[in-house]
Design a protein around this motif. Sequence first.
Motif, PDB file in Angstrom:
ATOM      1  N   LEU A 137      34.252  36.404  49.224  1.00 40.22           N
ATOM      2  CA  LEU A 137      34.622  37.191  48.044  1.00 40.22           C
ATOM      3  C   LEU A 137      35.426  38.425  48.432  1.00 40.22           C
ATOM      4  O   LEU A 137      36.300  38.884  47.681  1.00 40.22           O
ATOM      5  CB  LEU A 137      33.369  37.605  47.267  1.00 40.22           C
ATOM      6  N   ALA A 138      35.136  39.031  49.618  1.00 38.38           N
ATOM      7  CA  ALA A 138      35.866  40.225  50.056  1.00 38.38           C
ATOM      8  C   ALA A 138      37.346  39.909  50.256  1.00 38.38           C
ATOM      9  O   ALA A 138      38.213  40.759  50.002  1.00 38.38           O
ATOM     10  CB  ALA A 138      35.253  40.764  51.337  1.00 38.38           C
ATOM     11  N   GLU A 139      37.657  38.714  50.748  1.00 36.67           N
ATOM     12  CA  GLU A 139      39.048  38.334  50.934  1.00 36.67           C
ATOM     13  C   GLU A 139      39.763  38.141  49.601  1.00 36.67           C
ATOM     14  O   GLU A 139      40.981  38.307  49.511  1.00 36.67           O
ATOM     15  CB  GLU A 139      39.122  37.045  51.759  1.00 36.67           C
ATOM     16  N   GLN A 140      39.004  37.791  48.540  1.00 35.87           N
ATOM     17  CA  GLN A 140      39.623  37.556  47.236  1.00 35.87           C
ATOM     18  C   GLN A 140      39.781  38.841  46.416  1.00 35.87           C
ATOM     19  O   GLN A 140      40.565  38.883  45.478  1.00 35.87           O
ATOM     20  CB  GLN A 140      38.772  36.548  46.422  1.00 35.87           C
ATOM     21  N   ARG A 141      38.994  39.923  46.773  1.00 34.68           N
ATOM     22  CA  ARG A 141      38.996  41.133  45.943  1.00 34.68           C
ATOM     23  C   ARG A 141      40.345  41.851  45.949  1.00 34.68           C
ATOM     24  O   ARG A 141      40.867  42.230  44.906  1.00 34.68           O
ATOM     25  CB  ARG A 141      37.917  42.116  46.430  1.00 34.68           C
ATOM     26  N   GLU A 142      40.924  42.084  47.155  1.00 35.86           N
ATOM     27  CA  GLU A 142      42.145  42.892  47.245  1.00 35.86           C
ATOM     28  C   GLU A 142      43.324  42.227  46.525  1.00 35.86           C
ATOM     29  O   GLU A 142      44.044  42.905  45.776  1.00 35.86           O
ATOM     30  CB  GLU A 142      42.474  43.158  48.712  1.00 35.86           C
ATOM     31  N   PRO A 143      43.585  40.891  46.698  1.00 31.84           N
ATOM     32  CA  PRO A 143      44.678  40.265  45.908  1.00 31.84           C
ATOM     33  C   PRO A 143      44.456  40.385  44.407  1.00 31.84           C
ATOM     34  O   PRO A 143      45.403  40.654  43.652  1.00 31.84           O
ATOM     35  CB  PRO A 143      44.661  38.803  46.374  1.00 31.84           C
ATOM     36  N   ALA A 144      43.196  40.235  43.975  1.00 30.92           N
ATOM     37  CA  ALA A 144      42.928  40.345  42.538  1.00 30.92           C
ATOM     38  C   ALA A 144      43.175  41.767  42.054  1.00 30.92           C
ATOM     39  O   ALA A 144      43.712  41.982  40.954  1.00 30.92           O
ATOM     40  CB  ALA A 144      41.482  39.925  42.255  1.00 30.92           C
TER      41      ALA A 144
END
Length: 997
Positions: free
Chosen positions: A446-453
């Motif tokens: 989830l941490a990898e998905q947070r910044e792009p979102a």
Amino acid sequence: MRLHRLDLTAFGPFGGTQSVDFGELSAAGLFLLHGPTGAGKTSVLDAVCYALYGSVPGARQSGQGMTLRSDHAAPGVRTEVTLELTVAGRRLEITRQPPWERPKKRGTGTTLDKAQTWLRERDAASGTWKDLSRSHQETAEEITQLLGMSREQFCQVVLLPQGDFARFLRADAEARGKLLGRLFDTRRFADVEKRLAERRRAAESRVRDGDADLLADAHRMQQAAGDTMELPELTPGEPGLAETVLGAAAVARSTARERLTAARCRLATAEAALAETDRVLDGVRERDRLQRRFAEARERAARLQERSGAHREAQTRMERARKAETVAPALELRDSAEAEHRRASGAESRARALLPASLADAGSAGLAAAARRAAGELGGLESARRAERRLTELLDERAGLDRQERADREVLEDAETWLADWEETRAGLQAGIESAQRAASRAEQLAEQREPARRRLNAARLRDRLTEDARAAGEQARVAREQALAAKQHWLDLKEQRLNGIAAELAAGLTDGEACAVCGATEHPAPARKVDGHVDRETEERALTGHQQADDHRAGAERRLAAAREALAAASAEAGDTATEQLAREAEELERQYAQARETASALHPAQERLRRAEQEHELRTAAQREAAVRAAARVGHRDRLDREHATLEEELTRARGDATSVAARAEQLERSAQWLTDAADAARTAEDAAQRLKQADARLADAAFRAGFDTPRDAAEALLDDAAHRELQRRLDAWQHEEAAVRAVLAEPETAAAAQRPPADVASAQRAAEDAGRRVREAASARDAADRRCAELDRLSARATASARRLGPLREEYDRVARMAGLTAGTSADNERRMRLESYVLAARLEQVAAAATVRLHRMSSGRYTLVHSDDRTGRGRSGLGLHVVDAWTGRERDTATLSGGETFFASLSLALGLADVVTDEAGGVRLDTLFIDEGFGSLDDQTLDEVLDVLDSLRERDRSVGIVSHVADLRRRIHAQLEVVKGRTGSELRRHGAR
């Protein structure tokens, strides 16, 4: 001094990190620092000043520790300014960090970090930086020494504030003096003025104090002289005061000496009369003393006769006491033997009272034999005592075995209960660890998905905002285009109308007899006339200006529209077509899942720790269970051995106790009985010995009393005297003998017997006569002493007044000299015709240099029209020396600088600032100033003047200088290609370079 690079972080309006490469900007000679109002143009100059001196210019320096920090900065980012420059041939780097309220690393709240400073120098040989200092004071001293200027001088010379110099042009002498005093540090000359004024006041005070002291001494002399000294009314500082005081003092001293001579004569006469009365009084007193001595001796002889019988009795008693002293040793020996016998008899009675009735009358030998029998029986009980002690130990060991058995039983029960649930407990703990591990893996995904979102959401919000901005910019561009077309059409219409009516304009300039400019005729029979609605040249030019302004406004609107569309396209490319609300929901859901996964994953380490502790507990419980079983098997044999030994000891103790409750009680009985018998035997023997010694003492006492002449020992004892009585009796006998010898000696004196035959002496009359003579001597001596003291006091005060008058002479001369110097330097003296103070005189010389240096540039900026000159003339009641005038070459007149227009004031103040920079640079030791900044003021210039000013500034490149202009004038952006733009935004301002090489 040349600036190379400036780095800002969280400083002023700059929330992030911004860099300025002055090397690229300075390559063109002139560079422009522009931006909208409030963007932070001046903050760039503040950062340069703060890096060099640790404070910012002017009023911005108050409270700088907190106000320098950007409100846009993140909480964890510290404010920092780094400046790289070359000064005096050395490449330096200065980094400063103001105090910072940073968040605490643990817990909530903030903590204060102190200000930090780093100074580094680049080593040209190795190409590396080396640290010089981290001290604020050392860095400040090093920079000030290299630049040769204080912060105030730097802000006036390098950061040229045009507003200050415009005020300087119109200021009065006092205001100019304050500014020049700060720049050229003329405090030492002001200190000279102040010092001379203080010395004048001090000298005047010393003169007045000297006069006051002299007058005080005169009043003291007047009091000492009484009514013989007349002194007129005098005040400190009055001329002739010393001569008047010294003359009156001389008269008073002469009168006092005459009175002293008369007093001495009266004293001599009184002393002679006193000597005669004293001689008579001594003779009367001596006769009275001898007569009283004879009478006292007769009285003492009568008292001795009366006490003669008692004296004889005392002598008899003393003789018997001396005889009794030979019997005293025998008496003391008998008393000692009697006392010892009484003590021994009492001790024997007390010892026998403790014995049984069968032994109450036994002799000392029988008592000793009984004591030996009791001691023998007591020795036989030692074995029984050891057996009794061992029995107690056996009971304690048996109780200990019982306690161990109960403890091991509890350990076994507890271990069995805990081990019964072990498998279930271990499985539960292992399941918790596996769940936390899965949550940790999920959190990483989830941490990898947070910044792009988050980036897509921010881009979508920016896209929505830019869409509205692009629509508004498009509408503004459409309106601007319509207005530009309308303005152009209006101008073309007016131009056409003017061309149609140009004949009327030409006809207005025709004069009869003069040739026409069109046809050459000298007669003008029917000139054209202006009709209603005629358009003249001024109207056409106003329409043209309106058309150009509208066209500029249209071009600006189209540029803003293009920029808005470009930014919208970039934001749309990153955000896509997804709605902002959907992206926000997706980002929020990711944040919620990430927080939940992190919370679950945070339990991994505690779960592993719980499993490790549970396994350790399992091993401990199993080991305790085994050890408890081994101890239980060992206790069975130990208990059997203790039971057998207990039975044997009980049988032995029953025989040893007898009728007592225990062996110890039986032993205590025997010990007490043996002690009583031994004590009684010793007491009986001591009493027998004391009785024998008493009989021997009685026999020796009777024999000693008989030999001393006493009938019985009691008579001898009664005749004895103790030491105090013996001394008292001897004292009385000796006193009698001394008194008797003294009386006989007095009665035998011939002078005493002869005085007793004469009439009684009258001492009172002789005493009164002597007292009267003594009183007259004291009065005469007091008068003599008073006259003597008056003369001495007048001599002392006269000498003191003479010395004071001598000291006052040099003080008056010094006061006159210092007063003239102080008045001359303060501009109040009549010799100072222009009323010019010393500091103003020095500043006037500096101002004259500044005016000369400024005129070089002002002459070029004004196309040779204006020249700045310094004036020493007085203005009104003020003092002269700091006047500044401008000479107008067109009129040939000299006028005040306050009469200049706005544009003229600007380039005049700019010339003054540049001239002042040159003079201050020379004053600082010739330090090169390769980088200068000029702050605002160009908006008041027309195109031609602006070109001339820029040419002057561009000429500074001849001395390898670069000039930075701080302005928001739009025309300068087209004229100056090297630019540094300050762009403000919601997240803080940014710096952008344009055209720099």
